[in-house]
Design a protein around this motif. Structure first.
Motif, PDB file in Angstrom:
ATOM      1  N   VAL A 183       0.747  -1.248   0.092  1.00  0.00           N
ATOM      2  CA  VAL A 183      -0.153   0.026  -0.062  1.00  0.00           C
ATOM      3  C   VAL A 183       0.874   1.254   0.118  1.00  0.00           C
ATOM      4  O   VAL A 183       2.016   1.193   0.617  1.00  0.00           O
ATOM      5  N   ALA A 184       0.238   2.340  -0.645  1.00  0.00           N
ATOM      6  CA  ALA A 184       1.156   3.600  -0.662  1.00  0.00           C
ATOM      7  C   ALA A 184       1.309   4.378   0.487  1.00  0.00           C
ATOM      8  O   ALA A 184       2.480   4.812   0.973  1.00  0.00           O
ATOM      9  N   GLU A 185       0.272   4.389   1.375  1.00  0.00           N
ATOM     10  CA  GLU A 185       0.246   4.942   2.740  1.00  0.00           C
ATOM     11  C   GLU A 185      -0.536   4.151   3.474  1.00  0.00           C
ATOM     12  O   GLU A 185      -1.546   3.841   3.446  1.00  0.00           O
ATOM     13  N   LYS A 186      -0.098   4.182   4.689  1.00  0.00           N
ATOM     14  CA  LYS A 186      -0.911   3.590   5.862  1.00  0.00           C
ATOM     15  C   LYS A 186      -0.326   4.189   7.158  1.00  0.00           C
ATOM     16  O   LYS A 186       0.762   4.808   7.442  1.00  0.00           O
ATOM     17  N   ASN A 187      -1.248   3.966   8.117  1.00  0.00           N
ATOM     18  CA  ASN A 187      -0.927   4.351   9.722  1.00  0.00           C
ATOM     19  C   ASN A 187      -1.444   3.257  10.466  1.00  0.00           C
ATOM     20  O   ASN A 187      -2.279   3.072  10.823  1.00  0.00           O
ATOM     21  N   GLY A 188      -0.153   2.340  10.834  1.00  0.00           N
ATOM     22  CA  GLY A 188      -0.345   1.388  11.705  1.00  0.00           C
ATOM     23  C   GLY A 188      -0.799   0.154  11.335  1.00  0.00           C
ATOM     24  O   GLY A 188      -0.942   0.077  10.006  1.00  0.00           O
ATOM     25  N   THR A 189      -1.192  -0.755  12.136  1.00  0.00           N
ATOM     26  CA  THR A 189      -1.537  -2.087  11.716  1.00  0.00           C
ATOM     27  C   THR A 189      -3.055  -2.244  12.413  1.00  0.00           C
ATOM     28  O   THR A 189      -3.133  -1.967  13.374  1.00  0.00           O
ATOM     29  N   PHE A 190      -3.855  -2.516  11.469  1.00  0.00           N
ATOM     30  CA  PHE A 190      -5.354  -2.776  11.851  1.00  0.00           C
ATOM     31  C   PHE A 190      -5.937  -3.816  10.899  1.00  0.00           C
ATOM     32  O   PHE A 190      -5.374  -4.188   9.910  1.00  0.00           O
ATOM     33  N   GLU A 191      -7.388  -4.053  11.250  1.00  0.00           N
ATOM     34  CA  GLU A 191      -8.040  -5.151  10.438  1.00  0.00           C
ATOM     35  C   GLU A 191      -9.419  -4.589  10.626  1.00  0.00           C
ATOM     36  O   GLU A 191      -9.849  -4.388  11.531  1.00  0.00           O
ATOM     37  N   PHE A 192     -10.407  -4.782   9.382  1.00  0.00           N
ATOM     38  CA  PHE A 192     -11.943  -4.813   9.534  1.00  0.00           C
ATOM     39  C   PHE A 192     -12.479  -5.786   8.485  1.00  0.00           C
ATOM     40  O   PHE A 192     -11.907  -6.240   7.651  1.00  0.00           O
ATOM     41  N   VAL A 193     -13.905  -5.850   8.653  1.00  0.00           N
ATOM     42  CA  VAL A 193     -14.490  -6.453   7.659  1.00  0.00           C
ATOM     43  C   VAL A 193     -15.582  -5.727   6.742  1.00  0.00           C
ATOM     44  O   VAL A 193     -16.352  -5.071   7.696  1.00  0.00           O
ATOM     45  N   VAL A 194     -15.662  -5.517   5.626  1.00  0.00           N
ATOM     46  CA  VAL A 194     -16.664  -4.905   4.855  1.00  0.00           C
ATOM     47  C   VAL A 194     -17.560  -5.850   4.083  1.00  0.00           C
ATOM     48  O   VAL A 194     -17.046  -6.894   3.512  1.00  0.00           O
ATOM     49  N   PRO A 195     -19.002  -5.517   4.149  1.00  0.00           N
ATOM     50  CA  PRO A 195     -19.872  -6.434   3.515  1.00  0.00           C
ATOM     51  C   PRO A 195     -19.384  -6.581   1.930  1.00  0.00           C
ATOM     52  O   PRO A 195     -19.240  -5.762   1.482  1.00  0.00           O
ATOM     53  N   GLY A 196     -19.831  -7.887   1.390  1.00  0.00           N
ATOM     54  CA  GLY A 196     -19.395  -7.939   0.215  1.00  0.00           C
ATOM     55  C   GLY A 196     -20.499  -7.068  -0.749  1.00  0.00           C
ATOM     56  O   GLY A 196     -19.821  -6.514  -1.841  1.00  0.00           O
ATOM     57  N   ALA A 197     -21.460  -6.687  -0.481  1.00  0.00           N
ATOM     58  CA  ALA A 197     -22.348  -5.931  -1.230  1.00  0.00           C
ATOM     59  C   ALA A 197     -21.521  -4.662  -1.341  1.00  0.00           C
ATOM     60  O   ALA A 197     -21.926  -4.084  -2.586  1.00  0.00           O
ATOM     61  N   SER A 198     -21.183  -4.085  -0.448  1.00  0.00           N
ATOM     62  CA  SER A 198     -20.499  -2.833  -0.544  1.00  0.00           C
ATOM     63  C   SER A 198     -19.111  -2.955  -1.101  1.00  0.00           C
ATOM     64  O   SER A 198     -19.179  -2.001  -2.189  1.00  0.00           O
ATOM     65  N   LEU A 199     -18.507  -4.049  -1.193  1.00  0.00           N
ATOM     66  CA  LEU A 199     -17.308  -4.135  -2.002  1.00  0.00           C
ATOM     67  C   LEU A 199     -17.530  -4.335  -3.434  1.00  0.00           C
ATOM     68  O   LEU A 199     -16.870  -3.705  -4.357  1.00  0.00           O
ATOM     69  N   SER A 200     -18.694  -4.950  -3.625  1.00  0.00           N
ATOM     70  CA  SER A 200     -19.143  -4.873  -5.225  1.00  0.00           C
ATOM     71  C   SER A 200     -19.405  -3.599  -5.675  1.00  0.00           C
ATOM     72  O   SER A 200     -19.113  -3.334  -6.722  1.00  0.00           O
ATOM     73  N   GLU A 201     -19.960  -2.574  -5.113  1.00  0.00           N
ATOM     74  CA  GLU A 201     -20.160  -1.357  -5.413  1.00  0.00           C
ATOM     75  C   GLU A 201     -18.761  -0.445  -5.701  1.00  0.00           C
ATOM     76  O   GLU A 201     -18.465   0.412  -6.564  1.00  0.00           O
ATOM     77  N   VAL A 202     -17.829  -0.641  -4.645  1.00  0.00           N
ATOM     78  CA  VAL A 202     -16.768   0.076  -4.871  1.00  0.00           C
ATOM     79  C   VAL A 202     -15.645  -0.455  -6.122  1.00  0.00           C
ATOM     80  O   VAL A 202     -15.309   0.065  -6.803  1.00  0.00           O
ATOM     81  N   GLU A 203     -15.794  -1.884  -6.334  1.00  0.00           N
ATOM     82  CA  GLU A 203     -15.354  -2.395  -7.498  1.00  0.00           C
ATOM     83  C   GLU A 203     -15.754  -1.751  -8.864  1.00  0.00           C
ATOM     84  O   GLU A 203     -15.051  -1.460  -9.517  1.00  0.00           O
ATOM     85  N   LYS A 204     -17.223  -1.725  -8.782  1.00  0.00           N
ATOM     86  CA  LYS A 204     -17.709  -0.789 -10.002  1.00  0.00           C
ATOM     87  C   LYS A 204     -17.278   0.705 -10.024  1.00  0.00           C
ATOM     88  O   LYS A 204     -17.285   0.994 -11.273  1.00  0.00           O
ATOM     89  N   ILE A 205     -17.095   1.134  -8.920  1.00  0.00           N
ATOM     90  CA  ILE A 205     -17.045   2.829  -9.009  1.00  0.00           C
ATOM     91  C   ILE A 205     -15.325   2.852  -9.463  1.00  0.00           C
ATOM     92  O   ILE A 205     -15.216   3.903 -10.098  1.00  0.00           O
ATOM     93  N   CYS A 206     -14.495   1.975  -8.789  1.00  0.00           N
ATOM     94  CA  CYS A 206     -13.064   2.029  -9.102  1.00  0.00           C
ATOM     95  C   CYS A 206     -12.760   1.906 -10.776  1.00  0.00           C
ATOM     96  O   CYS A 206     -13.443   1.207 -11.294  1.00  0.00           O
ATOM     97  N   ARG A 207     -12.113   2.860 -11.224  1.00  0.00           N
ATOM     98  CA  ARG A 207     -11.625   2.798 -12.577  1.00  0.00           C
ATOM     99  C   ARG A 207     -10.184   2.435 -12.749  1.00  0.00           C
ATOM    100  O   ARG A 207      -9.647   1.876 -11.843  1.00  0.00           O
TER     101      ARG A 207
END
Length: 370
Positions: A183-207
């Motif tokens: 990754v280009a930039e990050k602050n610290g070590t962390f983790e989280f879980v994102v719903p698949g439905a939301s990630l599907s929309e992120v994938e469509k918006i990303c170019r």
């Protein structure tokens, strides 16, 4: 509220924000888009289904600031069918006038007070990653996200940010998909879980661009900043699978295959398999080849895929779709299959270079009379 802008700009913003609009809701405003025009010359369009919110911004000639809600479906259709020209939008006391070229519409809007506020995301941790990299990572793991609501945390993908970069993990009880990138930039070590439905929309918006996506973790929500669009999603809570311990790596059998060739062979023997006529994919892994067979009421199918290595005649069964999904997602021309026994998972990793992906597929039991 009064503004004018290019029709194409508004149309794209409507398409993006509408991804988060509820198709049916007991709250009429949630079936609409919130429009907010600011004196600075920015118009925001927001869709929110109370799980995912998308806000898109466009530049416009704003002569009167204000806000209101319009039916997303109707507004989208009107703008889409307008001529390619400058569009004029005017609202007074919830009465809307839309004009473009010789076309004009007069509609009734919805009070913006009825539209729920997007959650605020208190930035706790953040990272940045190129749009096309994030898009690829989502696309290559989303297929393994579970749809079993009895384990809600597995209906999303785990994001792990550490010294290795960003690792995304998806699991559904039958298979596991893992992708890792720096990754280009990050602050610290962390983790989280994102719903698949939301990630599907992120994938469509990303170019397909190297512009950075900002990902910000809050206490209960995640915010993705993609160009002029933000997407806010709730986080999934719960105990995610201990994936590091779940992946067996001391496998004695390793064979390397051409990804497309192996996929084509499985695809061919799957022609007689369907939802109604199921059959395991029976694989016999010998020296320099994988022998594949399927058997249903329609008949038998057999094919052979050349590989490098020796499987010592290991006989193992798989769900054909699960193997194909993994191979379709593999971003390398050559993959190595790591195996141990007929009852232990198959691990698929790149044959050469950095191990930035790993797919695990659990076997299925083969009947003795197969």
């Amino acid at each position: 509220m009064k503004f004018s802008c290019e029709k194409a700009l508004l149309q794209n913003a409507i398409l993006t924000a509408s991804r988060a609009v509820s198709p049916k809701s007991t709250i009429p405003a949630l079936e609409g888009l919130l429009l907010e025009a600011e004196d600075s010359g920015t118009v925001f369009l927001t869709g929110y289904n109370q799980e995912t919110g998308i806000r898109s911004a466009i530049q416009a000639d704003v002569t009167e600031a204000g806000s209101m809600v319009l039916s997303a479906r109707l507004f989208g259709e009107i703008v889409r069918k307008m001529p390619d020209d400058t569009l004029l939008f005017q609202e007074e006391a919830l009465k809307v006038h839309i004009a473009c070229g010789m076309s004009e519409f007069d509609l009734m809007g919805i009070d913006p007070e009825d539209f729920p506020e997007l959650p605020t995301v208190e930035y706790q941790n953040s990272l940045s990653i190129p749009e096309q990299t994030l898009r690829a990572m989502i696309g290559q793991t989303l297929f393994a996200v579970s749809d079993d609501e009895s384990r809600p945390v597995h209906t999303g993908s785990l994001f792990v940010v550490d010294e290795e970069g960003l690792t995304m993990v998806a699991v559904d009880g039958f298979r596991l998909a893992l992708r890792r990138e720096p990754v280009a930039e990050k602050n610290g070590t962390f983790e989280f879980v994102v719903p698949g439905a939301s990630l599907s929309e992120v994938e469509k918006i990303c170019r397909e661009t190297d512009e950075l996506v900002g990902i910000h973790q809050g206490a209960r929500h995640i915010l993705f900043k993609i160009g002029s669009t933000i997407l806010i999603s709730r986080r999934l809570e719960g105990e995610f699978l201990a994936w590091r311990q779940a992946i067996p790596r001391n496998n004695p059998i390793k064979v390397t295959a051409n990804t497309k060739q192996l996929l084509a062979c499985i695809d061919r023997v799957s022609l007689i398999v369907s939802e109604k006529l199921k059959s395991p994919l029976r694989c016999v892994i010998g020296e320099g080849e994988i022998d594949m067979t399927t058997k249903t009421a329609l008949g038998n199918a057999h094919d052979c895929c050349p590989v490098e290595g020796n499987g010592n005649g290991l006989e193992i069964g798989f769900n054909n779709k699960y193997m194909m999904d993994a191979l379709k997602a593999a971003p390398k021309d050559q993959v190595t299959l790591e195996l141990s026994s007929p009852i232990t998972p198959c691990i698929i990793v790149p044959a050469e270079g950095e191990e930035n992906f790993l797919f695990m597929v659990l076997p299925v039991r083969l009947k003795a009379d197969f």
